[in-house]
Design a protein around this motif. Structure first.
Motif, PDB file in Angstrom:
ATOM      1  N   PHE A 168       0.822  -1.221   0.000  1.00 42.54           N
ATOM      2  CA  PHE A 168       0.000   0.000   0.000  1.00 42.54           C
ATOM      3  C   PHE A 168       0.853   1.266   0.000  1.00 42.54           C
ATOM      4  O   PHE A 168       0.341   2.354   0.293  1.00 42.54           O
ATOM      5  N   MET A 169       2.125   1.160  -0.321  1.00 40.99           N
ATOM      6  CA  MET A 169       3.021   2.315  -0.228  1.00 40.99           C
ATOM      7  C   MET A 169       2.591   3.448  -1.154  1.00 40.99           C
ATOM      8  O   MET A 169       2.551   4.621  -0.741  1.00 40.99           O
ATOM      9  N   VAL A 170       2.266   3.131  -2.391  1.00 41.84           N
ATOM     10  CA  VAL A 170       1.889   4.176  -3.351  1.00 41.84           C
ATOM     11  C   VAL A 170       0.593   4.856  -2.921  1.00 41.84           C
ATOM     12  O   VAL A 170       0.466   6.085  -3.014  1.00 41.84           O
ATOM     13  N   ILE A 171      -0.365   4.080  -2.438  1.00 39.82           N
ATOM     14  CA  ILE A 171      -1.645   4.652  -1.998  1.00 39.82           C
ATOM     15  C   ILE A 171      -1.434   5.587  -0.811  1.00 39.82           C
ATOM     16  O   ILE A 171      -2.016   6.679  -0.746  1.00 39.82           O
ATOM     17  N   MET A 172      -0.596   5.176   0.135  1.00 39.77           N
ATOM     18  CA  MET A 172      -0.308   6.033   1.294  1.00 39.77           C
ATOM     19  C   MET A 172       0.318   7.349   0.846  1.00 39.77           C
ATOM     20  O   MET A 172      -0.049   8.431   1.324  1.00 39.77           O
TER      21      MET A 172
END
Length: 477
Positions: free
Chosen positions: A272-276
């Motif tokens: 979920f790094m990009v979403i965060m």
């Protein structure tokens, strides 16, 4: 989670990578801070911001020169080159501190940050080699960034003169170059392969089709996000150059945000790094708009420090991870900082004009355009990156060691032999349900029952989730 970090920091390669990135962060930001202070003595706030972003752009030239220099300079001459480069860099630091004139400071800063660009390429290239495929990648990057910021905080609170600050920065820069020299000797003389920090991993994944497109999309995504964060940075710099006392204590919050970003990004193997990061970007866009409508400056300062920590950890971790799949990993490992610096140069005049003008409506339009552009590029990049993940998972089945890993996975989640056949198709092909059913000689309904059973046993809900779970399982083994 903490046990994993302790284990990683106990490894010489990981610890050295963290220290190198921390030292570079401290020296780069500390020198930039000293440079802006010296320039502001003979220039106005807008000119100081422009001078700052000019040298950041020049550092990008040094970064692109690093892979070429690394290939052209013979191994036996690299130590000498690093020694000479460090002497020039130290001389430039003291030239900036002396502030003979605005022009002399600008020239010294340009030469210094050109060398910093070369050093940054080396730092991230060597860090990527040392860390490889690492479950704690974002956490290690976050720790290194937080440590570098803490060093800057201590330096700014204990050092009260520009001369002493130049001496400290020169000392830490020398320490960083010593790391480089030791690493170069290790690359020439590695008698014990498993203890050599910079030897290329034998099992490193081959370049995957589509990785170049993923790299370009990620660079564009970072550049677009940098438009937002550079505007916030310019707002802080304008107030600082105009005499606003920002103080040093907010930097502790900056260190904390970088540390928190590392731990949050590593959740579910950075799934979920990009979403965060996207959520942090939205908050920053809203902050810019609010600042144009008279929001208190501390609000912008708070959001700037929060977003900066997340942003640095995001682009550093993303490019280090992606570089493993690129033809020129030495070029791509540190591309994040370079994309950020280039963007800062390109939007300097527009950003400063937006900040000093009274046109709030223009700020809203610019924010909406950036929001839409980032959204489009983010979706395209995530699709490309997911393809790389799937291809890497498929390639893993082609080696004997990974086949044993797959069999171990089968035993761990209690898959039947028939479910294992379906699992292998799910993770190594892009076939539709009907195509898989035909290949396995079963009905579509029967295949769907097997797929549902596999998802239930593995706790996943999609093929992508299954890919990621398997890669995480492989990493643990």
């Amino acid at each position: 989670m903490w046990n994993e970090i302790k284990t990683e920091l106990g490894k010489p390669a990981s610890l050295t990578a963290v220290l190198m990135m921390a030292l570079f962060t401290f020296v780069f930001l500390g020198t930039e801070y000293l440079y802006v202070n010296m320039v502001s003595l003979s220039a106005g706030p807008s000119a100081s911001v422009n001078a700052q972003n000019y040298v950041l752009g020049i550092s990008a030239g040094g970064f692109f020169a690093y892979p070429l220099l690394d290939r052209l300079i013979e191994k036996q001459y690299r130590t000498g080159f690093l020694f000479i480069a460090s002497l020039i860099a130290v001389s430039c630091i003291f030239m900036i501190q002396q502030h003979i004139s605005y022009l002399a400071t600008l020239i010294s800063g340009s030469m210094l940050f050109l060398l910093f660009g070369i050093f940054s390429g080396k730092v991230y290239d060597m860090s990527a080699r040392a860390l490889g495929e690492n479950r704690c990648l974002a956490r290690l990057v976050g720790i290194s960034y937080a440590f570098g910021i803490l060093l800057q905080f201590v330096n700014n609170n204990l050092i009260n003169s520009e001369l002493a600050e130049a001496i400290v920065l020169s000392g830490f820069l020398s320490m960083l170059v010593i790391f480089f020299m030791r690493a170069e000797r290790a690359r020439r003389n590695f008698a014990i392969p498993h203890q050599n920090l910079w030897q290329e991993a034998e099992a490193a994944p081959a370049r995957i089709k589509g990785s170049l497109a993923s790299g370009l999309l990620l660079a564009l995504l970072v550049a677009l996000m940098a438009c937002v964060f550079s505007t916030l940075d310019n707002a802080v710099t304008l107030n600082h150059a105009a005499g606003t006392d920002i103080g040093q204590w907010p930097r502790l919050f900056l260190a904390g945000s970088g540390l928190a970003a590392g731990f949050l990004f590593d959740f579910k193997n950075r799934k979920f790094m990009v979403i965060m990061m996207y959520c942090v970007m939205i908050m920053s866009v809203m902050c810019i708009v609010l600042l144009r409508f008279g929001a208190p400056f501390p609000v912008g300062l708070f959001v700037f420090y929060l977003s900066s920590g997340f942003f640095v950890v995001f682009f550093t971790s993303s490019f280090i991870e992606l570089s493993r799949y690129m033809r020129l990993p030495a070029l791509w490992a540190g591309m994040g900082r370079t994309a950020n610096n280039i963007c800062a140069v390109l939007i300097t005049n527009l950003s400063v004009s937006l900040l000093v003008s009274g046109h709030g409506f223009t700020a809203i339009i610019a924010a909406l355009v950036l929001f839409v552009a980032v959204s489009i590029v983010m979706v395209a990049y995530m699709n490309r990156w997911n393809n790389i993940v799937k291809t890497a998972a498929a390639d893993s089945f082609e080696t004997g060691g990974q086949k044993k890993c797959a069999e171990k996975f089968m035993e761990t989640v209690s898959l039947t032999s028939r479910e294992y056949e379906v699992f292998e198709r799910l993770i190594s092909t892009e076939e539709s349900v009907q195509e898989m059913a035909d290949a396995l000689y079963m009905s579509r309904r029967t295949l769907q029952r097997y797929i549902s059973s596999i998802y239930e046993k593995t706790g996943t809900k999609s093929r992508l989730g299954l890919y990621r779970l398997y890669i995480e399982f492989s990493g643990k083994l």
